[in-house]
Design an enzyme around this catalytic site. Sequence first.
Site, PDB file in Angstrom:
ATOM      1  N   GLY A  18       0.825  -1.200   0.000  1.00 27.09           N
ATOM      2  CA  GLY A  18       0.000   0.000   0.000  1.00 27.09           C
ATOM      3  C   GLY A  18       0.859   1.249   0.000  1.00 27.09           C
ATOM      4  O   GLY A  18       1.858   1.325   0.713  1.00 27.09           O
ATOM      5  N   ARG A  79       1.131  -5.369  -6.082  1.00 28.53           N
ATOM      6  CA  ARG A  79       1.312  -6.641  -5.388  1.00 28.53           C
ATOM      7  C   ARG A  79       1.644  -7.714  -6.429  1.00 28.53           C
ATOM      8  O   ARG A  79       1.168  -7.656  -7.556  1.00 28.53           O
ATOM      9  CB  ARG A  79       0.056  -6.999  -4.597  1.00 28.53           C
ATOM     10  CG  ARG A  79      -0.327  -5.884  -3.614  1.00 28.53           C
ATOM     11  CD  ARG A  79      -1.402  -6.316  -2.646  1.00 28.53           C
ATOM     12  NE  ARG A  79      -1.904  -5.188  -1.875  1.00 28.53           N
ATOM     13  CZ  ARG A  79      -1.330  -4.693  -0.791  1.00 28.53           C
ATOM     14  NH1 ARG A  79      -0.209  -5.230  -0.341  1.00 28.53           N
ATOM     15  NH2 ARG A  79      -1.846  -3.663  -0.142  1.00 28.53           N
ATOM     16  N   ASP A 110       5.161  -4.830   6.234  1.00 26.10           N
ATOM     17  CA  ASP A 110       5.630  -6.175   6.577  1.00 26.10           C
ATOM     18  C   ASP A 110       5.646  -7.126   5.383  1.00 26.10           C
ATOM     19  O   ASP A 110       6.522  -7.979   5.270  1.00 26.10           O
ATOM     20  CB  ASP A 110       4.820  -6.769   7.735  1.00 26.10           C
ATOM     21  CG  ASP A 110       3.323  -6.794   7.465  1.00 26.10           C
ATOM     22  OD1 ASP A 110       2.886  -6.318   6.397  1.00 26.10           O
ATOM     23  OD2 ASP A 110       2.585  -7.285   8.342  1.00 26.10           O
ATOM     24  N   THR A 133       4.180   2.737   5.912  1.00 24.31           N
ATOM     25  CA  THR A 133       2.798   2.273   5.913  1.00 24.31           C
ATOM     26  C   THR A 133       1.980   3.193   6.803  1.00 24.31           C
ATOM     27  O   THR A 133       2.430   3.567   7.886  1.00 24.31           O
ATOM     28  CB  THR A 133       2.670   0.820   6.412  1.00 24.31           C
ATOM     29  OG1 THR A 133       1.286   0.529   6.692  1.00 24.31           O
ATOM     30  CG2 THR A 133       3.477   0.566   7.679  1.00 24.31           C
ATOM     31  N   ASP A 135      -0.455   2.448   8.515  1.00 21.71           N
ATOM     32  CA  ASP A 135      -0.987   1.726   9.671  1.00 21.71           C
ATOM     33  C   ASP A 135      -0.111   1.847  10.916  1.00 21.71           C
ATOM     34  O   ASP A 135      -0.570   1.568  12.019  1.00 21.71           O
ATOM     35  CB  ASP A 135      -1.167   0.240   9.335  1.00 21.71           C
ATOM     36  CG  ASP A 135      -2.281   0.006   8.335  1.00 21.71           C
ATOM     37  OD1 ASP A 135      -3.255   0.777   8.349  1.00 21.71           O
ATOM     38  OD2 ASP A 135      -2.180  -0.942   7.541  1.00 21.71           O
ATOM     39  N   ASP A 137       2.161  -0.055  12.062  1.00 23.67           N
ATOM     40  CA  ASP A 137       2.103  -1.328  12.788  1.00 23.67           C
ATOM     41  C   ASP A 137       3.410  -2.115  12.775  1.00 23.67           C
ATOM     42  O   ASP A 137       3.433  -3.296  13.120  1.00 23.67           O
ATOM     43  CB  ASP A 137       0.978  -2.203  12.230  1.00 23.67           C
ATOM     44  CG  ASP A 137       1.140  -2.493  10.741  1.00 23.67           C
ATOM     45  OD1 ASP A 137       2.026  -1.900  10.102  1.00 23.67           O
ATOM     46  OD2 ASP A 137       0.369  -3.311  10.207  1.00 23.67           O
ATOM     47  N   ARG A 179      -7.193  -2.051   9.249  1.00 26.07           N
ATOM     48  CA  ARG A 179      -7.795  -3.376   9.172  1.00 26.07           C
ATOM     49  C   ARG A 179      -7.370  -4.255  10.342  1.00 26.07           C
ATOM     50  O   ARG A 179      -8.163  -4.992  10.908  1.00 26.07           O
ATOM     51  CB  ARG A 179      -7.430  -4.053   7.843  1.00 26.07           C
ATOM     52  CG  ARG A 179      -8.150  -5.378   7.599  1.00 26.07           C
ATOM     53  CD  ARG A 179      -7.817  -5.962   6.249  1.00 26.07           C
ATOM     54  NE  ARG A 179      -6.409  -6.269   6.114  1.00 26.07           N
ATOM     55  CZ  ARG A 179      -5.597  -5.703   5.215  1.00 26.07           C
ATOM     56  NH1 ARG A 179      -6.062  -4.791   4.381  1.00 26.07           N
ATOM     57  NH2 ARG A 179      -4.319  -6.036   5.156  1.00 26.07           N
TER      58      ARG A 179
END
Length: 329
Positions: A18, A79, A110, A133, A135, A137, A179
């Site tokens: 992403g 991807r 990741d 990212t 996120d 995370d 998500r």
Amino acid sequence: MSEDLVKVKTIAVLTSGGDSPGMNAAVRAVVRAAAQSKIKVYGVKHGYYGLIHDEFVEMDTHSVSNIIQRGGTILKSARSEEFRTEEGRKNAAENLKKYNIDALVAIGGDGTFTGANLLSKEHGVNAVGVPATIDNDIIGTDETIGYDSALNTALDAIDKIRDTADAHERMFLVEVMGRDTGFIALETSIASGAEIALLPEELTNVEEVKRQLNNMLKEQRRSSLVVVAEGDETGGAIKLAERIKDDFSQYDMRVCILGHIQRGGAPTARDRVLASRLGAAAVKVLQEGHSEVMVGVVNNSLKLTPMRVAISKKKELDHSLIELAKILR
């Protein structure tokens, strides 16, 4: 450290997964830091797909002029199911050898690091990861590139929604990205003064949500804002609204899904600086002979984390912030 470990002559850089604001700033930093050390750089278009299908383009300092302020990625992202196969990774490694590339800088999350780590282990490709990212995370760094920008984009939208919620005395359920992790939902809920934040990390008790909203009604709050991470177990803002709307018919309830606007737009100053630090650091650690590591910033200092560790688990939310959100609602 032996002399042969520091002789890096050619680097490839790619963005994968992403997109996030600040990826261009990271690419720029890699190219310009490499140029300072007389290292040739190839950009790889479309991530690992381009690595397999020979989408290499030579880059210099002029290639990355006037991109630090741009969102998205000039190298594009995609991807690649093909790269998940041994044959795909073998083709990618052969293309790297074809261009006499000594090392790879992989910018992403990741999934990106998993691919780079496999390429390194299976084919001896020196690889360094740069965490990008929205996120936030990835363990091994306090923030990932793009997180601050996404946070501010979401907050700007939520502030505008709050204005119309107050004007019409409405309840808004606002869904933000996340998500698997609730970093954006948690921090935007605190910064926007939202009444409730629903996170993937916490089990959502719909009856408890109803109780909290009822208490707000008793306090004569005629508008309210609920921030919902897309990965919340209720299934997101739309499904939550379906489950509670009959209990709050007195509210004019609205659902707003912010979606991909959180990925786009110019990166914040914070993300531009972070991306610049990490992109330049990636070149430096490759020259120092490191591989299969991710560069991050912890307590404002650069830190190296083995890729296998960075992809082993998700970063946890700060539980003190979760408690703060509950106190301030």
